[in-house]
Design a protein around this motif. Sequence first.
Motif, PDB file in Angstrom:
ATOM      1  N   THR A   1       0.877  -1.167   0.000  1.00  0.00           N
ATOM      2  CA  THR A   1       0.000   0.000   0.000  1.00  0.00           C
ATOM      3  C   THR A   1       0.920   1.224   0.000  1.00  0.00           C
ATOM      4  O   THR A   1       1.803   1.337   0.846  1.00  0.00           O
ATOM      5  CB  THR A   1      -0.899   0.004   1.242  1.00  0.00           C
TER       6      THR A   1
ATOM      7  N   PRO B   1      -0.055   8.250  -2.789  1.00  0.00           N
ATOM      8  CA  PRO B   1      -0.275   8.551  -4.206  1.00  0.00           C
ATOM      9  C   PRO B   1       0.896   9.326  -4.817  1.00  0.00           C
ATOM     10  O   PRO B   1       0.758  10.495  -5.181  1.00  0.00           O
ATOM     11  CB  PRO B   1      -1.567   9.368  -4.195  1.00  0.00           C
ATOM     12  N   SER B   2       2.044   8.695  -4.908  1.00  0.00           N
ATOM     13  CA  SER B   2       3.206   9.371  -5.496  1.00  0.00           C
ATOM     14  C   SER B   2       3.920   8.427  -6.452  1.00  0.00           C
ATOM     15  O   SER B   2       4.046   7.225  -6.191  1.00  0.00           O
ATOM     16  CB  SER B   2       4.174   9.835  -4.388  1.00  0.00           C
TER      17      SER B   2
ATOM     18  N   VAL C   1       5.493   4.435  -6.110  1.00  0.00           N
ATOM     19  CA  VAL C   1       5.129   3.312  -6.995  1.00  0.00           C
ATOM     20  C   VAL C   1       6.400   2.653  -7.517  1.00  0.00           C
ATOM     21  O   VAL C   1       6.556   1.429  -7.467  1.00  0.00           O
ATOM     22  CB  VAL C   1       4.229   3.784  -8.160  1.00  0.00           C
TER      23      VAL C   1
END
Length: 421
Positions: A407, A410-411, A415
């Motif tokens: 998890t 959001p970057s 990722v």
Amino acid sequence: MTAVSAPTSAGTSFDLGPARALSCRECGHQIPLAAEFACAECFGPLEVAYEFGKIRREDIEAGPKSIWRYRGLLPVPSDVDSHPNTDPGLTRLVRADRLGAALGVKNLWVKDDTGNPTHSFKDRVVAVALAAARQLGFTVLACPSTGNLANAVAAAAARAGWQSVVLIPSSLERAKVLTTAVYDGALLAVDGNYDDVNRLATELASEHEDWAFVNVNVRPYYAEGSKTLAYEVAEQLGWRLPGQIVVPVASGSQLTKVDKGFREFGELGLVEPTPYRVFGAQATGCSPVSAAYKSGLDVVAPVRPDTIARSLAIGAPADGPYVLDAVRRTGGAVEDVTDEEVVEGIRLLARTEGIFAETAGGVTVATAKKLIETGQLDPDAETVLLITGDGLKTLDAVADRIGPKATVPPSAKAVREALGF
Ligand SMILES: *Cc1c(COP(=O)(O)O)cnc(C)c1O
Ligand SMILES: [Zn+2]
């Protein structure tokens, strides 16, 4: 030829298409078409006997895009597709080169029956049972079920505007309970295993004459629906038979009817009657037919099922001896795999072909793998695997083994890091 003479006793005649009589698989005694399943002479199982008309490839090809294209070979009236039913069948036959490479089989196909209306092959048998039951005068569709049959009966009854009575073992997967209950028929969970539920259904069937228990009192008609798997495979291969087919075994009905379907197509001249071998697949936790096969027996000793492949968990398989006949006659075999191998089979099929099968599909894939490793399946022969149900109904089988890699916030950087780039 499968043709028979008309029944001798003058019973009521029902319009069930090419079906002419019920014939005992043990002693050959014949009775007129009726809602009977056991021979009055010897208690052997009854089977539909036919007198087929001329059946041509062109007529089948021009027919409905469902199992009803084979109505001339089924115990249903010729206008069967004008009545509401789920109209299953004509599911994909998928070329499986990546799974073939993983298994070491050159010429592999997957018959993907997850594409049926309630996502398993049971829609085929239930559609035929409903069509026959309508002709025989029933008004309630019922069954004891290991799960998929419950879905198919509840859905078909809903669509036809019939009442349904569905009995399931209380231990059934939550998904299969909900996907039955949603059709709003009468669903009852019974404290007991499938074999207990089946016994209960047999008792109820004798007490309620308007209840068609699809796999009990109308079983001879129901069972014929499985022939359509064989018909479709042969038609989709371009009107020929495969060299080998691997079929999951619960009661064993499907396997015996796949064999019958191939044989009929050959006898009717719809395909060259080339030799084919039929293989049965079971989970080790419920492998009475495999055990009998390996011991060289013709009778199947019942077992108490303990496997995640609940849709195949029939400890006392009604068609067990006929499965042994079919695999021995065609040069096939019956093999079984552990629950661990079943999960691996599900994941292998998903990863190589993008098809998510239920536990029964895992049984088929894992058994094919074992049959190849043990030299029982010929890696050079054209081979078909029957994938009979959808993985969404048995999520628990894989739930604790798969999931997101990580998890991340959001970057883009996170990722790349998580993926190890
Ligand atoms: C019922 C079932 C089978 C096998 O059925 P039988 O004809 O009883 O041997 C195979 N696969 C699935 C998914 C099923 O639900
Ligand atoms: Zn008999």
